[in-house]
Design an enzyme around this catalytic site. Structure first.
Site, PDB file in Angstrom:
ATOM      1  N   CYS A  87      38.519  25.419   2.697  1.00 34.17           N
ATOM      2  CA  CYS A  87      39.198  24.862   3.863  1.00 34.17           C
ATOM      3  C   CYS A  87      40.715  24.860   3.652  1.00 34.17           C
ATOM      4  O   CYS A  87      41.341  25.911   3.717  1.00 34.17           O
ATOM      5  CB  CYS A  87      38.657  23.473   4.183  1.00 34.17           C
ATOM      6  SG  CYS A  87      39.080  22.917   5.856  1.00 34.17           S
ATOM      7  N   LEU A  88      41.320  23.710   3.375  1.00 33.54           N
ATOM      8  CA  LEU A  88      42.751  23.686   3.073  1.00 33.54           C
ATOM      9  C   LEU A  88      43.062  24.572   1.875  1.00 33.54           C
ATOM     10  O   LEU A  88      44.148  25.157   1.790  1.00 33.54           O
ATOM     11  CB  LEU A  88      43.210  22.249   2.803  1.00 33.54           C
ATOM     12  CG  LEU A  88      44.687  22.064   2.435  1.00 33.54           C
ATOM     13  CD1 LEU A  88      45.606  22.565   3.547  1.00 33.54           C
ATOM     14  CD2 LEU A  88      44.989  20.605   2.107  1.00 33.54           C
ATOM     15  N   GLU A 113      30.202  23.434   0.196  1.00 35.56           N
ATOM     16  CA  GLU A 113      29.642  22.357  -0.625  1.00 35.56           C
ATOM     17  C   GLU A 113      28.592  21.529   0.105  1.00 35.56           C
ATOM     18  O   GLU A 113      27.734  20.903  -0.530  1.00 35.56           O
ATOM     19  CB  GLU A 113      30.760  21.433  -1.139  1.00 35.56           C
ATOM     20  CG  GLU A 113      31.477  20.603  -0.092  1.00 35.56           C
ATOM     21  CD  GLU A 113      32.712  21.272   0.495  1.00 35.56           C
ATOM     22  OE1 GLU A 113      33.609  20.560   0.976  1.00 35.56           O
ATOM     23  OE2 GLU A 113      32.766  22.517   0.475  1.00 35.56           O
ATOM     24  N   GLU A 132      50.814  22.937  10.625  1.00 36.23           N
ATOM     25  CA  GLU A 132      50.473  21.529  10.397  1.00 36.23           C
ATOM     26  C   GLU A 132      51.549  20.837   9.571  1.00 36.23           C
ATOM     27  O   GLU A 132      51.876  19.673   9.806  1.00 36.23           O
ATOM     28  CB  GLU A 132      49.118  21.425   9.676  1.00 36.23           C
ATOM     29  CG  GLU A 132      48.707  19.989   9.362  1.00 36.23           C
ATOM     30  CD  GLU A 132      47.425  19.896   8.553  1.00 36.23           C
ATOM     31  OE1 GLU A 132      46.983  18.763   8.294  1.00 36.23           O
ATOM     32  OE2 GLU A 132      46.866  20.952   8.169  1.00 36.23           O
ATOM     33  N   HIS A 167      33.170  24.798   4.609  1.00 36.42           N
ATOM     34  CA  HIS A 167      32.860  23.904   3.487  1.00 36.42           C
ATOM     35  C   HIS A 167      31.479  24.244   2.920  1.00 36.42           C
ATOM     36  O   HIS A 167      30.474  23.641   3.318  1.00 36.42           O
ATOM     37  CB  HIS A 167      32.882  22.449   3.944  1.00 36.42           C
ATOM     38  CG  HIS A 167      34.235  21.911   4.238  1.00 36.42           C
ATOM     39  ND1 HIS A 167      35.018  21.288   3.288  1.00 36.42           N
ATOM     40  CD2 HIS A 167      34.965  21.909   5.382  1.00 36.42           C
ATOM     41  CE1 HIS A 167      36.167  20.912   3.836  1.00 36.42           C
ATOM     42  NE2 HIS A 167      36.163  21.285   5.106  1.00 36.42           N
ATOM     43  N   GLU A 211      18.460   3.054   5.085  1.00 41.48           N
ATOM     44  CA  GLU A 211      19.336   2.311   4.178  1.00 41.48           C
ATOM     45  C   GLU A 211      20.294   1.461   4.995  1.00 41.48           C
ATOM     46  O   GLU A 211      20.972   1.969   5.883  1.00 41.48           O
ATOM     47  CB  GLU A 211      20.126   3.275   3.288  1.00 41.48           C
ATOM     48  CG  GLU A 211      21.128   2.570   2.387  1.00 41.48           C
ATOM     49  CD  GLU A 211      22.147   3.511   1.754  1.00 41.48           C
ATOM     50  OE1 GLU A 211      23.117   3.000   1.164  1.00 41.48           O
ATOM     51  OE2 GLU A 211      21.992   4.745   1.865  1.00 41.48           O
ATOM     52  N   ILE A 248      21.032   6.238  -3.539  1.00 36.17           N
ATOM     53  CA  ILE A 248      20.294   7.033  -4.525  1.00 36.17           C
ATOM     54  C   ILE A 248      18.834   6.602  -4.569  1.00 36.17           C
ATOM     55  O   ILE A 248      17.927   7.434  -4.706  1.00 36.17           O
ATOM     56  CB  ILE A 248      20.941   6.902  -5.919  1.00 36.17           C
ATOM     57  CG1 ILE A 248      22.385   7.440  -5.886  1.00 36.17           C
ATOM     58  CG2 ILE A 248      20.128   7.653  -6.961  1.00 36.17           C
ATOM     59  CD1 ILE A 248      22.497   8.897  -5.510  1.00 36.17           C
TER      60      ILE A 248
END
EC number: 6.3.4.2
Length: 547
Positions: A381-382, A509, A405, A507, A141, A19
């Protein structure tokens, strides 16, 4: 010439180096300096792609398909800059590269050692980031805590770096903890003194101290740290605990972090433009309402396993002046006690990605509940694959329908292995990874959320919707609203007539930003607010009837 900032951590792990690095990146960018941020991880895994979410947290996927540490997500969200596989380096990848060179004879028969071969490879990775995008500043980092044996090669490499590129081109920044001792009723600097002493023993003298604390650091305490750690008092930065990580750039800006860094690097001290960021934080701190969204997952004991999902919901909430309160629901608990017990009072249900059969039936039940109760639903996704399984079992009535799966013997594999995955043996880095195009169908929920017809989203999966069932899916009321440009891969499904029911194979996100929430998350949170408002109105009407 590119300048370099190295961020180390001391006293305890999880001190917040990522951060701090991301916040410094934001502050430099607000001054029109270009920035790239690099993470050096000391574990021997080549990448975190095969690591348990319970141990490592989320695997963040870059546009070019690298499976990386979750800190890269912070870097992207704070700087609004896409990272690449060059921005993530592990001990495993360093040793793999050095051993491969040795096998090719690159070292001309020499003895391969930590110094200089491993340290040179580390320095080369840092230089590679600088050469790739030519930023004004590269922030690096170093994972782990000073004193850990695993971090020593990285620390030795960055020690050498100042000599290689010049003293005025490198800043060493040490993030440390100043604990409050309740019994003594005072803050203690001794842990930081010892941490700096350990860093000095390696040959690194920190230029800046960033002090994590739960209350303001008094001037006398700063002077003491300055004297004992040989750091100018103006370079002792208070990083007091905040209610949100998005407050941290403003906190360290007031403390002069960017100003000190620029002075040490001999860069022009430009005025920052943080108006948008200040507005963002203000909206976060003054929401008009609070809505509850259930996240139904299998790794809910560790919230970092879904970090980008959580942050994307926060972004959506900020945009509509709402605080998103997360209800963490273990999918296995739904299997045992039923969906209504956990989901009856929520305004939205989100089922994120994951791997393996554990908890899948609970996710399927949660999706059924969202569909039947008209609660806004977003599957990722899933989550999309579970939505397809729910459709197959409860609407299409396909016997023993499942994903290949979870049940290789199922007579109805509505989710199947991608053809290109059939001969894959290794697990690491072999999935469908990175940015791929998706074409949206007109007059759909998806097309109303996105401003363009062709979108680009990040993927991480081996399985896909089985096209043998596509016609049946459409005949029974669902819409395939997004596919790969050739129409082969189903990327988005949705359910018309429902307030908000959409699921994606990708995804989203990974591409949400605080000042620019992802369209799917923004739409989902808006739908949750509408659901909340409707339920609130109905409750008020019921109270009036009772009176």
């Amino acid at each position: 010439m590119t300048k370099f900032v190295f961020v180390t951590g001391g006293v305890v792990s999880s001190i917040g180096k990522g951060i701090v690095a991301a916040s410094l990146g934001r502050l430099l960018k607000s001054r029109n300096y270009s920035v790239s941020i690099l993470k050096l991880d000391p574990y021997i895994n080549v990448d975190p792609g095969t690591m348990s979410p319970f141990q490592h947290g989320e695997v963040f996927v870059t546009e070019d398909g690298a499976e990386t540490d979750l800190d890269l997500g912070h870097y992207e969200r704070f700087t609004d800059t896409s990272m690449s596989r060059l921005n993530s380096v592990t001990t495993g990848s360093i040793y793999q590269a050095v051993i491969n060179k040795e096998r090719r004879g690159a070292y001309m028969g020499g003895t391969v050692q930590v110094i200089p071969h491993i340290t040179n490879e580390i320095k080369e990775r840092i230089h590679r980031v600088a050469k790739n995008t030519n930023p004004d500043v590269v922030i690096t980092e170093i994972g782990g805590t000073v004193g850990d044996i695993e971090s020593l090669p990285f620390l030795e490499a960055i020690r050498q770096f100042r000599k290689d590129v010049g003293r005025n081109n490198v800043v060493y920044m040490h993030v440390t903890l100043i604990p409050w001792i309740p019994a003594a009723r005072e803050m203690k600097t001794k842990p930081t003194q010892h941490s700096v002493k350990e860093l000095r023993s390696i040959g690194i003298q920190p230029d800046v101290l960033v002090c994590r604390c739960d209350r303001p650091l008094k001037e006398g305490m700063k002077e003491k740290l300055s004297e004992f750690c040989d750091v100018p008092v103006e370079s002792v930065i208070t990083a007091q605990d905040a209610s949100s990580i998005y407050e941290v750039p403003l906190i360290v800006e007031r403390e002069g972090l960017a100003q000190q860094t620029l002075a040490l690097l001999n860069l022009e001290p430009r005025q920052p433009n943080l108006t948008d960021w200040q507005t963002l934080v203000q909206r976060m701190q003054t929401p008009q309402r609070q809505i509850e969204i259930a996240l139904v997952g299998k790794y809910v004991q560790l919230s970092d396993a879904y970090l980008s999902v959580v942050e994307s919901l926060v972004h959506g909430g900020i945009a509509v002046n709402s605080e998103v309160k997360l209800n963490w629901v273990n999918a296995e608990d739904i299997e045992q006690y039923g969906a209504e017990k956990f989901l009856k009072d929520v305004s939205g249900i989100l089922v994120p990605g994951g791997f393996g059969i554990r908890g899948v039936d609970g996710k399927v039940q949660a999706i059924q509940y969202a569909r039947q109760q008209k609660i806004p639903f977003l599957g990722l996704c899933l989550g999309m694959q579970c939505a397809v399984i729910e459709w197959a079992r409860n609407i299409a009535r396909l016997e023993r329908s499942n994903s290949a799966e979870f049940d290789p013997e199922t007579p109805n594999p509505v989710i199947n292995l991608l053809p290109e995955q059939e001969d894959v043996v290794d697990l690491g880095g072999t999935m469908r990874l990175g940015l791929y195009a998706c074409r949206l169908s007109p007059d759909t929920l998806a097309s109303s959320l996105y401003p363009q017809e062709v979108i680009y989203e990040r993927h991480r999966h081996r399985y896909e919707f089985n096209n043998a069932y596509r016609s049946l899916l459409i005949e029974t009321g669902y819409v395939v609203s997004g596919t790969s440009p050739d129409g082969r891969l189903v990327e988005i499904i949705e359910l018309p007539g429902h307030p908000f029911f959409i699921a994606t194979q990708f995804h989203p996100e990974f591409q949400s930003r605080p000042n620019s929430p992802h369209p799917l998350f923004l739409g989902f949170v808006k739908a949750a607010v509408d659901h909340y408002s409707t339920c609130l109105t109905e409750d008020e009407e019921c109270e009036e009837v009772k009176e």
